[in-house]
Motif scaffolding. Structure first.
Motif, PDB file in Angstrom:
ATOM      1  N   LEU A 256       0.819  -1.213   0.000  1.00 39.34           N
ATOM      2  CA  LEU A 256       0.000   0.000   0.000  1.00 39.34           C
ATOM      3  C   LEU A 256       0.854   1.265   0.000  1.00 39.34           C
ATOM      4  CD1 LEU A 256      -2.755   1.464   0.399  1.00 39.34           C
ATOM      5  CD2 LEU A 256      -2.434   1.125   2.872  1.00 39.34           C
ATOM      6  N   SER A 257       0.538   2.164  -0.909  1.00 33.93           N
ATOM      7  CA  SER A 257       1.126   3.507  -0.910  1.00 33.93           C
ATOM      8  C   SER A 257       0.013   4.509  -1.162  1.00 33.93           C
ATOM      9  CB  SER A 257       2.216   3.636  -1.983  1.00 33.93           C
ATOM     10  OG  SER A 257       2.762   4.946  -1.982  1.00 33.93           O
ATOM     11  N   ARG A 258      -0.406   5.203  -0.098  1.00 37.19           N
ATOM     12  CA  ARG A 258      -1.550   6.122  -0.221  1.00 37.19           C
ATOM     13  C   ARG A 258      -1.222   7.371  -1.029  1.00 37.19           C
ATOM     14  NH1 ARG A 258      -3.209   7.588   5.610  1.00 37.19           N
ATOM     15  NH2 ARG A 258      -0.932   7.513   5.857  1.00 37.19           N
ATOM     16  N   ASN A 259       0.030   7.823  -0.972  1.00 41.35           N
ATOM     17  CA  ASN A 259       0.367   9.092  -1.619  1.00 41.35           C
ATOM     18  C   ASN A 259       1.439   8.958  -2.701  1.00 41.35           C
ATOM     19  OD1 ASN A 259       2.477   8.484   0.054  1.00 41.35           O
ATOM     20  ND2 ASN A 259       2.724  10.533   0.891  1.00 41.35           N
ATOM     21  N   GLY A 260       1.766   7.719  -3.066  1.00 41.61           N
ATOM     22  CA  GLY A 260       2.791   7.497  -4.085  1.00 41.61           C
ATOM     23  C   GLY A 260       2.304   6.573  -5.183  1.00 41.61           C
ATOM     24  N   THR A 271      -0.894 -10.974  -4.636  1.00 40.17           N
ATOM     25  CA  THR A 271      -0.512  -9.692  -4.042  1.00 40.17           C
ATOM     26  C   THR A 271      -1.135  -8.541  -4.824  1.00 40.17           C
ATOM     27  OG1 THR A 271       1.609 -10.577  -3.260  1.00 40.17           O
ATOM     28  CG2 THR A 271       1.403  -8.180  -3.393  1.00 40.17           C
ATOM     29  N   GLU A 272      -1.798  -7.635  -4.095  1.00 43.68           N
ATOM     30  CA  GLU A 272      -2.369  -6.435  -4.713  1.00 43.68           C
ATOM     31  C   GLU A 272      -1.419  -5.254  -4.488  1.00 43.68           C
ATOM     32  OE1 GLU A 272      -6.832  -5.598  -4.715  1.00 43.68           O
ATOM     33  OE2 GLU A 272      -6.591  -6.810  -2.903  1.00 43.68           O
ATOM     34  N   PHE A 273      -1.245  -4.442  -5.516  1.00 40.94           N
ATOM     35  CA  PHE A 273      -0.446  -3.228  -5.398  1.00 40.94           C
ATOM     36  C   PHE A 273      -1.414  -2.052  -5.422  1.00 40.94           C
ATOM     37  CE2 PHE A 273       2.213  -6.461  -7.328  1.00 40.94           C
ATOM     38  CZ  PHE A 273       3.365  -6.391  -6.554  1.00 40.94           C
ATOM     39  N   ILE A 274      -1.571  -1.406  -4.272  1.00 36.36           N
ATOM     40  CA  ILE A 274      -2.530  -0.313  -4.129  1.00 36.36           C
ATOM     41  C   ILE A 274      -1.767   0.998  -3.941  1.00 36.36           C
ATOM     42  CG2 ILE A 274      -4.502   0.581  -2.857  1.00 36.36           C
ATOM     43  CD1 ILE A 274      -5.014  -2.104  -4.246  1.00 36.36           C
ATOM     44  N   ASP A 275      -1.786   1.857  -4.970  1.00 42.10           N
ATOM     45  CA  ASP A 275      -1.127   3.151  -4.845  1.00 42.10           C
ATOM     46  C   ASP A 275      -2.166   4.260  -4.826  1.00 42.10           C
ATOM     47  OD1 ASP A 275      -1.921   3.360  -7.481  1.00 42.10           O
ATOM     48  OD2 ASP A 275       0.105   3.244  -8.315  1.00 42.10           O
ATOM     49  N   PHE A 279      -6.142   3.652  -4.384  1.00 45.22           N
ATOM     50  CA  PHE A 279      -6.476   3.653  -2.957  1.00 45.22           C
ATOM     51  C   PHE A 279      -7.938   3.985  -2.655  1.00 45.22           C
ATOM     52  CE2 PHE A 279      -6.858   5.885   1.146  1.00 45.22           C
ATOM     53  CZ  PHE A 279      -6.542   4.832   1.990  1.00 45.22           C
ATOM     54  N   PRO A 280      -8.516   5.061  -3.218  1.00 44.67           N
ATOM     55  CA  PRO A 280      -9.915   5.389  -2.876  1.00 44.67           C
ATOM     56  C   PRO A 280     -10.881   4.241  -3.145  1.00 44.67           C
ATOM     57  CG  PRO A 280      -8.885   7.234  -4.007  1.00 44.67           C
ATOM     58  CD  PRO A 280      -7.934   6.078  -4.121  1.00 44.67           C
ATOM     59  N   GLU A 281     -10.749   3.611  -4.321  1.00 45.82           N
ATOM     60  CA  GLU A 281     -11.650   2.510  -4.676  1.00 45.82           C
ATOM     61  C   GLU A 281     -11.410   1.300  -3.781  1.00 45.82           C
ATOM     62  OE1 GLU A 281     -12.709  -0.338  -8.534  1.00 45.82           O
ATOM     63  OE2 GLU A 281     -11.316   1.357  -8.749  1.00 45.82           O
ATOM     64  N   TRP A 282     -10.137   0.987  -3.520  1.00 43.41           N
ATOM     65  CA  TRP A 282      -9.801  -0.158  -2.668  1.00 43.41           C
ATOM     66  C   TRP A 282     -10.322   0.037  -1.254  1.00 43.41           C
ATOM     67  CZ3 TRP A 282      -6.402  -0.258   1.631  1.00 43.41           C
ATOM     68  CH2 TRP A 282      -6.125  -1.531   2.133  1.00 43.41           C
ATOM     69  N   PHE A 283     -10.124   1.238  -0.700  1.00 41.55           N
ATOM     70  CA  PHE A 283     -10.554   1.504   0.674  1.00 41.55           C
ATOM     71  C   PHE A 283     -12.072   1.479   0.776  1.00 41.55           C
ATOM     72  CE2 PHE A 283     -11.029   4.025   4.608  1.00 41.55           C
ATOM     73  CZ  PHE A 283     -10.149   3.312   5.416  1.00 41.55           C
ATOM     74  N   LEU A 284     -12.746   1.966  -0.265  1.00 43.13           N
ATOM     75  CA  LEU A 284     -14.206   1.933  -0.276  1.00 43.13           C
ATOM     76  C   LEU A 284     -14.719   0.497  -0.266  1.00 43.13           C
ATOM     77  CD1 LEU A 284     -16.799   3.634  -0.445  1.00 43.13           C
ATOM     78  CD2 LEU A 284     -16.635   3.453  -2.941  1.00 43.13           C
ATOM     79  N   SER A 285     -14.078  -0.374  -1.036  1.00 42.03           N
ATOM     80  CA  SER A 285     -14.486  -1.780  -1.054  1.00 42.03           C
ATOM     81  C   SER A 285     -14.186  -2.460   0.279  1.00 42.03           C
ATOM     82  CB  SER A 285     -13.779  -2.525  -2.196  1.00 42.03           C
ATOM     83  OG  SER A 285     -12.386  -2.605  -1.964  1.00 42.03           O
ATOM     84  N   LEU A 286     -13.090  -2.030   0.923  1.00 41.50           N
ATOM     85  CA  LEU A 286     -12.725  -2.590   2.224  1.00 41.50           C
ATOM     86  C   LEU A 286     -13.759  -2.215   3.283  1.00 41.50           C
ATOM     87  CD1 LEU A 286     -10.336  -4.249   3.425  1.00 41.50           C
ATOM     88  CD2 LEU A 286      -9.315  -2.073   4.104  1.00 41.50           C
ATOM     89  N   LYS A 287     -14.342  -1.038   3.143  1.00 46.11           N
ATOM     90  CA  LYS A 287     -15.338  -0.554   4.106  1.00 46.11           C
ATOM     91  C   LYS A 287     -16.705  -1.198   3.929  1.00 46.11           C
ATOM     92  CE  LYS A 287     -15.692   3.897   4.321  1.00 46.11           C
ATOM     93  NZ  LYS A 287     -15.732   5.314   3.901  1.00 46.11           N
ATOM     94  N   SER A 288     -16.916  -1.848   2.810  1.00 48.51           N
ATOM     95  CA  SER A 288     -18.277  -2.249   2.438  1.00 48.51           C
ATOM     96  C   SER A 288     -18.757  -3.557   3.062  1.00 48.51           C
ATOM     97  CB  SER A 288     -18.385  -2.353   0.912  1.00 48.51           C
ATOM     98  OG  SER A 288     -17.529  -3.370   0.417  1.00 48.51           O
ATOM     99  N   SER A 289     -17.938  -4.231   3.824  1.00 50.59           N
ATOM    100  CA  SER A 289     -18.354  -5.507   4.417  1.00 50.59           C
ATOM    101  C   SER A 289     -19.389  -5.294   5.516  1.00 50.59           C
ATOM    102  CB  SER A 289     -17.136  -6.231   4.997  1.00 50.59           C
ATOM    103  OG  SER A 289     -17.543  -7.363   5.729  1.00 50.59           O
ATOM    104  N   HIS A 290     -20.466  -6.041   5.440  1.00 50.01           N
ATOM    105  CA  HIS A 290     -21.524  -5.949   6.458  1.00 50.01           C
ATOM    106  C   HIS A 290     -21.708  -7.279   7.189  1.00 50.01           C
ATOM    107  CE1 HIS A 290     -22.623  -1.987   5.012  1.00 50.01           C
ATOM    108  NE2 HIS A 290     -22.724  -2.458   3.782  1.00 50.01           N
TER     109      HIS A 290
END
Length: 327
Positions: A256-260, A271-275, A279-290
């Motif tokens: 994960l690199s939020r700003n790079g 392995t996922e490479f999240i830069d 990041f916005p889309e990945w974090f949104l999907s991470l938040k979506s679990s109910h």
């Protein structure tokens, strides 16, 4: 708000009773938010209200210290509590640990909107989370002030669901040797291992299968250790722990690199490479679990907690009394 189960090698409430604290935290958070919001909507946040709260805290402080010096029976303790959290005392047997559950949000200024009120409430709840992740009734760990300002830790704890468990750079003791891991998120249905690449805004990380990657910051270049090394080590350690304990949860790996920016030519298995672009889309999907918290999730978290290293010191009765009133 995700639950900070373990931070570094600090002593944690969740080590005391993992089955009890997650549900109590969720209930406490909701009760106090409903109370705070109701007071705000009624316009009760006045100087008189604040003075009343201070009086309650002082009175509780006296009771807390006396209860430590002169312990009562469980029945007397239950009857002596005059708080709105009656559900806690009815559902959970009272013990010395439960007296530290109280979280009393304070009005540090008068919020103009509900969103402003919520930000103030969550900011105080974040600091309360840090206390839970660094103390018990009898022990306490010194917290590095950097965690108060850690924006990634805030994002994980404040923005992810209540049913997520966060292990933030935990230190495990394996074969008598301390091993520091990176970030572990234990979700109801999977485990996510995360290695973070942080630098200046728009830094570029050039990956390869070699031992070192290249970090470019403007005109400057620097070699950094290949992050997949730590990531694969985490996966291997957790895989062995889960196999020994018959834990069936898939393990995902994230760099994960939020700003790079991450440039990795080729493919890396599982392995996922999240830069900064993803990041916005990945974090949104991470938040979506109910999904609700599950037995296998608790079992995985407990298996890791059983192996953590803890550095703490014992607290005096006076320290305990002060801590209770502050929480």
């Amino acid at each position: 708000m995700a639950q900070l189960v373990k931070l570094q090698d600090y002593v944690s409430r969740y080590q005391v009773d993992l089955k009890r604290y997650p549900t109590q935290f969720v209930r406490l958070k909701k009760q106090q938010w409903d109370r705070t919001k109701e007071e705000w909507e009624r316009g009760s946040f006045t100087s008189e209200w604040i003075e009343k709260e201070d009086e309650v805290v002082v009175e509780y402080k006296k009771k807390s210290l006396l209860s430590i010096l002169f312990p009562k029976s469980k029945k007397e303790i239950v009857e002596g509590l005059d708080w709105e959290n009656k559900e806690l005392t009815e559902e959970i047997p009272i013990s010395e640990e439960s007296t530290t559950l109280l979280f009393e949000p304070k009005l540090v200024y008068k919020p103009q909107t509900k969103e402003e009120l919520k930000r103030m409430y969550l900011d105080q709840l974040f600091h309360f989370q840090l206390k839970w992740a660094s103390s018990t009734l009898r022990e306490k760990s010194y917290v590095d002030p950097k965690y108060m300002r850690d924006t990634l830790l805030r994002d994980f704890t404040l923005k992810l669901p209540d049913n997520y468990f966060v292990f933030y750079y935990p230190i495990l003791k394996l074969k008598k040797a301390p091993i520091e891991l990176d970030i572990i998120l234990i979700l109801p249905t999977e485990v996510v291992c995360i290695v973070v690449l942080e630098g200046k805004n728009s830094d570029a990380f050039i990956g390869s299968g070699e031992r070192f990657w290249l970090k470019k910051s403007g005109e400057d270049e620097k070699k950094i250790l290949n992050p997949t090394i730590n990531l694969n080590r985490m996966e291997s350690i957790l895989g062995q722990i889960f196999q020994q304990q018959d834990i069936e949860l898939p393990i995902k790996k994230v760099i994960l690199s939020r700003n790079g920016y991450i440039d990795y030519p080729g493919n890396s298995f599982n392995t996922e490479f999240i830069d900064t672009r993803k990041f916005p889309e990945w974090f949104l999907s991470l938040k979506s679990s109910h999904s609700p918290m599950k037995h296998m999730q608790f079992k995985a978290a407990q298996a890791i907690l059983d192996l953590v290293q803890t550095t703490s010191y014992s607290r005096s009765s006076w320290d305990i009394g002060n801590e209770e009133t502050n929480e």
